[in-house]
Design a protein around this motif. Structure first.
Motif, PDB file in Angstrom:
ATOM      1  N   PHE A 179       0.833  -1.203   0.000  1.00 45.22           N
ATOM      2  CA  PHE A 179       0.000   0.000   0.000  1.00 45.22           C
ATOM      3  C   PHE A 179       0.868   1.253   0.000  1.00 45.22           C
ATOM      4  O   PHE A 179       0.527   2.270  -0.612  1.00 45.22           O
ATOM      5  CB  PHE A 179      -0.909  -0.016   1.232  1.00 45.22           C
ATOM      6  N   TRP A 180       2.003   1.200   0.695  1.00 49.03           N
ATOM      7  CA  TRP A 180       2.912   2.335   0.740  1.00 49.03           C
ATOM      8  C   TRP A 180       3.498   2.624  -0.634  1.00 49.03           C
ATOM      9  O   TRP A 180       3.616   3.786  -1.038  1.00 49.03           O
ATOM     10  CB  TRP A 180       4.021   2.057   1.751  1.00 49.03           C
ATOM     11  N   ARG A 181       3.863   1.578  -1.375  1.00 49.36           N
ATOM     12  CA  ARG A 181       4.427   1.764  -2.712  1.00 49.36           C
ATOM     13  C   ARG A 181       3.414   2.431  -3.650  1.00 49.36           C
ATOM     14  O   ARG A 181       3.776   3.334  -4.413  1.00 49.36           O
ATOM     15  CB  ARG A 181       4.865   0.418  -3.301  1.00 49.36           C
ATOM     16  N   LYS A 182       2.172   2.003  -3.586  1.00 51.60           N
ATOM     17  CA  LYS A 182       1.156   2.590  -4.451  1.00 51.60           C
ATOM     18  C   LYS A 182       0.923   4.050  -4.094  1.00 51.60           C
ATOM     19  O   LYS A 182       0.770   4.912  -4.971  1.00 51.60           O
ATOM     20  CB  LYS A 182      -0.140   1.797  -4.337  1.00 51.60           C
ATOM     21  N   LYS A 183       0.937   4.343  -2.802  1.00 49.78           N
ATOM     22  CA  LYS A 183       0.763   5.724  -2.357  1.00 49.78           C
ATOM     23  C   LYS A 183       1.943   6.579  -2.802  1.00 49.78           C
ATOM     24  O   LYS A 183       1.765   7.729  -3.244  1.00 49.78           O
ATOM     25  CB  LYS A 183       0.605   5.757  -0.841  1.00 49.78           C
ATOM     26  N   GLN A 184       3.148   6.039  -2.704  1.00 43.82           N
ATOM     27  CA  GLN A 184       4.332   6.775  -3.143  1.00 43.82           C
ATOM     28  C   GLN A 184       4.320   7.015  -4.647  1.00 43.82           C
ATOM     29  O   GLN A 184       4.715   8.084  -5.123  1.00 43.82           O
ATOM     30  CB  GLN A 184       5.599   6.015  -2.744  1.00 43.82           C
ATOM     31  N   ALA A 216       2.058   9.815  -5.399  1.00 44.46           N
ATOM     32  CA  ALA A 216       2.670  11.082  -4.978  1.00 44.46           C
ATOM     33  C   ALA A 216       3.731  11.537  -5.979  1.00 44.46           C
ATOM     34  O   ALA A 216       3.849  12.736  -6.263  1.00 44.46           O
ATOM     35  CB  ALA A 216       3.275  10.920  -3.584  1.00 44.46           C
ATOM     36  N   LEU A 217       4.495  10.597  -6.537  1.00 43.78           N
ATOM     37  CA  LEU A 217       5.507  10.947  -7.534  1.00 43.78           C
ATOM     38  C   LEU A 217       4.865  11.478  -8.810  1.00 43.78           C
ATOM     39  O   LEU A 217       5.340  12.453  -9.400  1.00 43.78           O
ATOM     40  CB  LEU A 217       6.382   9.732  -7.840  1.00 43.78           C
ATOM     41  N   VAL A 220       1.218  15.021 -13.228  1.00 44.74           N
ATOM     42  CA  VAL A 220       0.211  14.118 -13.772  1.00 44.74           C
ATOM     43  C   VAL A 220      -1.005  14.155 -12.839  1.00 44.74           C
ATOM     44  O   VAL A 220      -0.894  13.799 -11.669  1.00 44.74           O
ATOM     45  CB  VAL A 220       0.750  12.684 -13.907  1.00 44.74           C
ATOM     46  N   LYS A 221      -2.145  14.568 -13.356  1.00 44.27           N
ATOM     47  CA  LYS A 221      -3.321  14.766 -12.507  1.00 44.27           C
ATOM     48  C   LYS A 221      -4.133  13.483 -12.338  1.00 44.27           C
ATOM     49  O   LYS A 221      -4.546  13.154 -11.227  1.00 44.27           O
ATOM     50  CB  LYS A 221      -4.197  15.874 -13.096  1.00 44.27           C
ATOM     51  N   ASP A 222      -4.416  12.774 -13.424  1.00 46.61           N
ATOM     52  CA  ASP A 222      -5.239  11.561 -13.349  1.00 46.61           C
ATOM     53  C   ASP A 222      -4.338  10.372 -13.000  1.00 46.61           C
ATOM     54  O   ASP A 222      -3.871   9.639 -13.876  1.00 46.61           O
ATOM     55  CB  ASP A 222      -5.951  11.343 -14.684  1.00 46.61           C
ATOM     56  N   HIS A 223      -4.072  10.181 -11.704  1.00 47.67           N
ATOM     57  CA  HIS A 223      -3.125   9.154 -11.275  1.00 47.67           C
ATOM     58  C   HIS A 223      -3.586   7.748 -11.645  1.00 47.67           C
ATOM     59  O   HIS A 223      -2.822   6.958 -12.202  1.00 47.67           O
ATOM     60  CB  HIS A 223      -2.912   9.243  -9.762  1.00 47.67           C
ATOM     61  N   ALA A 225      12.461   9.011  -8.018  1.00 45.49           N
ATOM     62  CA  ALA A 225      12.007   8.109  -6.957  1.00 45.49           C
ATOM     63  C   ALA A 225      13.161   7.636  -6.087  1.00 45.49           C
ATOM     64  O   ALA A 225      12.992   7.403  -4.890  1.00 45.49           O
ATOM     65  CB  ALA A 225      11.274   6.906  -7.559  1.00 45.49           C
ATOM     66  N   VAL A 226      14.348   7.506  -6.663  1.00 46.50           N
ATOM     67  CA  VAL A 226      15.511   7.032  -5.904  1.00 46.50           C
ATOM     68  C   VAL A 226      16.246   8.172  -5.212  1.00 46.50           C
ATOM     69  O   VAL A 226      17.261   7.939  -4.563  1.00 46.50           O
ATOM     70  CB  VAL A 226      16.486   6.281  -6.837  1.00 46.50           C
TER      71      VAL A 226
END
Length: 334
Positions: free
Chosen positions: A132-137, A140-141, A147-150, A176-177
């Motif tokens: 879930f954290w990866r999808k949230k990150q 956010a990126l 990019v508006k429509d995530h 991301a890194v």
């Protein structure tokens, strides 16, 4: 603080004919300070992308790269093994390639590719919270790069997206890194003017907000001239001139830099209908048939007999150039 120190990098390309070698890069030297915005300019085929690939270690079996000094973050890459070099570069350098659609996997949704590059070292929490954290990150990126429509972008495949959106996804994967050095190789090529402006503003924001050092490779002088702190000009595998933005734009010393600036259209004046741009005669010579001495000699309008010898590097007030008869100098032998 010097982040990147490159001195006398050479890249030799071995052809299929036995004993035949081509020197694609010769004596490339430049330094990049921490938080600096550096641009490498030149025509297509001048070797700009080869410099970027040499820094990140993207080579082929018939390529040989050598250097007197190649230091990143006070680490000498020449002393590292291939495995150590890959591990070090993966955490300190990120690269944005020219064609974003071809660099993304067409068989995997964009969201999965973006979540895959997010490093585990920045995660804080329980192990079951990681997906879930990866999808949230990832969302956010995408939001950071505009990019508006995530949800639509994350569930789409690369071929379903435009070049501008794919380029923003590539930038999101790069930041991301949290790299110390971001290399952008022609990030605005084959894009419309509005998308080009968005990408350049995004890179400038990353440089200012995150203090990320950016090495931008482009052939569009007009688009990035006011963004970069330092500009280096390449021609035919050589660095012909390097200086701060004001020096390059106002008082270029190398004829090739002067020709690039003169080729830009001047919209402040009334241009005649279908008027031609100012250009140098000829084209970049192939690597198999390089001219003797100065590689710009056959095309240079100021060439003389002395140009059959390779010019050395001259430095005045931090302005470096390689020319026997430089322009905009108080004392000249021309």
């Amino acid at each position: 603080m010097t982040l990147l120190d490159v001195q006398h990098v050479k890249k030799i390309y071995k052809t299929r004919f036995k004993g035949n070698q081509v020197e694609a890069l010769k004596d490339i030297h430049f330094t990049v300070e921490k938080g600096e915005y550096v641009a490498i300019m030149g025509e297509s085929g001048s070797g700009k992308s080869l410099v970027a690939k040499a820094l990140v270690g993207i080579t082929k079996d018939n390529w040989h790269v050598s250097a007197d000094r190649l230091r990143i973050c006070d680490v000498n890459l020449l002393e590292l093994s291939p495995r150590q070099r890959r591990r070090f570069l993966s955490t300190n350098i990120a690269m944005i390639f020219q064609e974003p659609v071809s660099c993304l996997d067409p068989s995997i949704p964009v969201g999965e590719q973006l979540m895959e590059v997010i490093p585990n070292r920045v995660f804080e929490g329980k192990w079951w919270q990681r997906p879930f954290w990866r999808k949230k990150q990832a969302k956010a990126l995408l939001h950071r790069v505009g990019v508006k429509d995530h949800d639509k972008v994350m569930n789409a495949y690369p071929l379903e997206l435009s070049d501008g959106i794919c380029q923003k996804v590539m930038i999101a994967m790069a930041i991301a890194v949290k790299p110390k050095l971001l290399i952008a190789d022609e990030p605005i090529s084959s894009m419309e003017a509005t998308t080009q402006a968005q990408i350049l503003r995004l890179l400038d924001k990353i440089n200012v907000v995150n203090n990320t050092t950016i090495l931008l490779i482009s052939n569009d002088f007009d688009a990035i001239a006011n963004l970069a702190d330092t500009i280096s000009v390449m021609y035919c595998g050589q660095m012909v001139e390097t200086g701060v933005r004001e020096q390059i734009l106002n008082t270029p010393h190398h004829p090739y830099t002067d020709a690039l600036l003169n080729a830009l259209p001047d919209y402040s004046q009334d241009l005649p209908h279908k008027s031609l741009l100012t250009t140098l005669p000829g084209s970049i010579p192939p690597l198999q048939h390089l001219p003797i001495g100065c590689r710009l000699g056959p095309r240079c309008p100021y060439a003389q007999k002395m140009c059959v010898r390779m010019p050395g590097v001259t430095q005045t007030k931090g302005h470096q150039f390689s020319c026997h008869f430089p322009l905009n100098m108080e004392d000249t032998n021309r």
